[in-house]
Design a protein around this motif. Structure first.
Motif, mmCIF file in Angstrom:
data_model
loop_
_atom_site.group_PDB
_atom_site.id
_atom_site.type_symbol
_atom_site.label_atom_id
_atom_site.label_comp_id
_atom_site.label_asym_id
_atom_site.label_seq_id
_atom_site.Cartn_x
_atom_site.Cartn_y
_atom_site.Cartn_z
ATOM 1 N N ALA A 1 14.158 13.436 10.893
ATOM 2 C CA ALA A 1 13.974 14.621 11.740
ATOM 3 C C ALA A 1 15.066 14.711 12.801
ATOM 4 N N ASN A 2 15.407 13.568 13.398
ATOM 5 C CA ASN A 2 16.451 13.561 14.431
ATOM 6 C C ASN A 2 17.818 13.934 13.867
ATOM 7 N N VAL A 3 18.189 13.377 12.740
ATOM 8 C CA VAL A 3 19.506 13.677 12.161
ATOM 9 C C VAL A 3 19.567 15.137 11.697
ATOM 10 N N ALA A 4 18.484 15.665 11.194
ATOM 11 C CA ALA A 4 18.457 17.093 10.851
ATOM 12 C C ALA A 4 18.679 17.935 12.112
ATOM 13 N N ALA A 5 18.048 17.546 13.223
ATOM 14 C CA ALA A 5 18.230 18.269 14.488
ATOM 15 C C ALA A 5 19.677 18.171 14.974
ATOM 16 N N LEU A 6 20.250 16.985 14.884
ATOM 17 C CA LEU A 6 21.647 16.814 15.286
ATOM 18 C C LEU A 6 22.592 17.641 14.412
ATOM 19 N N THR A 7 22.265 17.767 13.147
ATOM 20 C CA THR A 7 23.085 18.566 12.241
ATOM 21 C C THR A 7 23.025 20.039 12.626
ATOM 22 N N ASP B 1 7.227 31.076 16.460
ATOM 23 C CA ASP B 1 7.076 32.328 17.204
ATOM 24 C C ASP B 1 7.833 32.320 18.525
ATOM 25 N N ALA B 2 8.105 31.124 19.066
ATOM 26 C CA ALA B 2 8.852 31.008 20.323
ATOM 27 C C ALA B 2 10.361 30.985 20.079
ATOM 28 N N GLN B 3 10.767 31.274 18.839
ATOM 29 C CA GLN B 3 12.178 31.275 18.448
ATOM 30 C C GLN B 3 12.828 29.894 18.597
ATOM 31 N N GLU B 4 12.025 28.856 18.321
ATOM 32 C CA GLU B 4 12.524 27.487 18.293
ATOM 33 C C GLU B 4 12.597 27.053 16.826
ATOM 34 N N VAL B 5 13.554 26.191 16.522
ATOM 35 C CA VAL B 5 13.676 25.658 15.174
ATOM 36 C C VAL B 5 12.820 24.394 15.108
ATOM 37 N N VAL B 6 11.877 24.359 14.199
ATOM 38 C CA VAL B 6 10.976 23.218 14.044
ATOM 39 C C VAL B 6 11.321 22.495 12.743
ATOM 40 N N ILE B 7 11.558 21.200 12.869
ATOM 41 C CA ILE B 7 11.913 20.361 11.722
ATOM 42 C C ILE B 7 10.776 19.389 11.489
ATOM 43 N N GLU B 8 10.296 19.307 10.252
ATOM 44 C CA GLU B 8 9.298 18.309 9.871
ATOM 45 C C GLU B 8 9.872 17.460 8.754
ATOM 46 N N CYS B 9 9.795 16.152 8.933
ATOM 47 C CA CYS B 9 10.285 15.222 7.915
ATOM 48 C C CYS B 9 9.127 14.326 7.494
ATOM 49 N N THR B 10 8.769 14.381 6.213
ATOM 50 C CA THR B 10 7.699 13.556 5.664
ATOM 51 C C THR B 10 8.303 12.571 4.675
ATOM 52 N N VAL B 11 7.937 11.306 4.838
ATOM 53 C CA VAL B 11 8.480 10.234 3.998
ATOM 54 C C VAL B 11 7.318 9.447 3.409
ATOM 55 N N THR C 1 0.856 -1.194 0.000
ATOM 56 C CA THR C 1 0.000 0.000 0.000
ATOM 57 C C THR C 1 0.886 1.236 0.000
ATOM 58 N N GLN C 2 0.269 2.343 -0.312
ATOM 59 C CA GLN C 2 0.972 3.610 -0.230
ATOM 60 C C GLN C 2 0.998 4.017 1.239
ATOM 61 N N ARG C 3 2.188 4.301 1.744
ATOM 62 C CA ARG C 3 2.355 4.618 3.159
ATOM 63 C C ARG C 3 3.124 5.930 3.299
ATOM 64 N N SER C 4 2.789 6.668 4.334
ATOM 65 C CA SER C 4 3.513 7.909 4.592
ATOM 66 C C SER C 4 3.563 8.170 6.091
ATOM 67 N N ALA C 5 4.528 8.970 6.483
ATOM 68 C CA ALA C 5 4.660 9.360 7.886
ATOM 69 C C ALA C 5 5.344 10.720 7.945
ATOM 70 N N THR C 6 4.967 11.486 8.953
ATOM 71 C CA THR C 6 5.602 12.773 9.217
ATOM 72 C C THR C 6 6.028 12.803 10.673
ATOM 73 N N ALA C 7 7.290 13.185 10.903
ATOM 74 C CA ALA C 7 7.826 13.342 12.256
ATOM 75 C C ALA C 7 8.278 14.781 12.435
ATOM 76 N N GLN C 8 8.343 15.209 13.685
ATOM 77 C CA GLN C 8 8.728 16.583 13.983
ATOM 78 C C GLN C 8 9.703 16.610 15.152
ATOM 79 N N CYS C 9 10.745 17.411 15.039
ATOM 80 C CA CYS C 9 11.687 17.678 16.126
ATOM 81 C C CYS C 9 11.758 19.176 16.347
ATOM 82 N N THR C 10 12.008 19.552 17.578
ATOM 83 C CA THR C 10 12.172 20.957 17.915
ATOM 84 C C THR C 10 13.562 21.156 18.512
#
Length: 166
Positions: free
Chosen positions: A128-134, A102-112, A28-37
């Motif tokens: 999302a985690n590796v982008a945050a670590l970078t 708006d809280a001056q946090e960096v928000v990362i969203e990764c959709t696969v 099936t077609q599958r997708s997921a989105t994760a978020q890191c701050t």
């Protein structure tokens, strides 16, 4: 085997770790989105945004968000090499978005996305985690008081059950 272990998909009948057999699952077609701050802190944000703004920040190592997007994408493609029981997947879609809220946090969203017998939650979370670590790596020369927080699955679809963090 305990009742809890019956629900854990990566344990076999003898309570040993195992990769899930997806042989009988439907493609099936599958997708997921994760978020890191990522919380860089007021001083770092002020210094970095002077040269870029909310769409990009720059460190001595270069464009922080652009580099994190590339790193997150690479991590998605390598997820099965990092997480022992993840199946190698032919990734069809990977989109990493980064912005300052708006809280001056960096928000990362990764959709696969993938058309497969298994989902891509781990790929999205890994990206999302590796982008945050970078981001941490590229900004740590300014301060080690950076916090990566709240990495979470936001949505998943296409498998046994869909999920959405309302």
């Amino acid at each position: 085997m305990t009742e809890d272990n019956q629900r854990l998909t990566h344990l076999d009948a003898k309570n040993q770790p195992t990769m899930v057999d997806v042989g009988d699952k439907a493609v099936t077609q599958r997708s997921a989105t994760a978020q890191c701050t990522v919380v860089l802190g007021k001083e770092i944000m002020q210094e970095l945004t002077q040269s870029g703004g909310k769409e990009e920040i720059y460190s001595k190592k270069g464009p922080v968000f652009q580099t994190a997007i590339i790193a997150g994408t690479m991590a998605v493609k390598k997820c099965s090499e990092l997480i022992p029981f993840c199946h190698p997947l032919p990734i069809e879609k990977c989109k990493v978005l980064i912005h300052v809220n708006d809280a001056q946090e960096v928000v990362i969203e990764c959709t696969v996305g993938v058309t497969s017998k298994t989902g891509v939650e781990m790929e999205a979370l890994t990206g999302a985690n590796v982008a945050a670590l970078t981001i941490y790596d590229m900004c740590k020369a300014l301060s080690h008081d950076i916090v990566i927080k709240e990495c979470k699955l936001m949505t998943k679809s296409g498998g046994k059950r869909d999920f959405s963090r309302g």
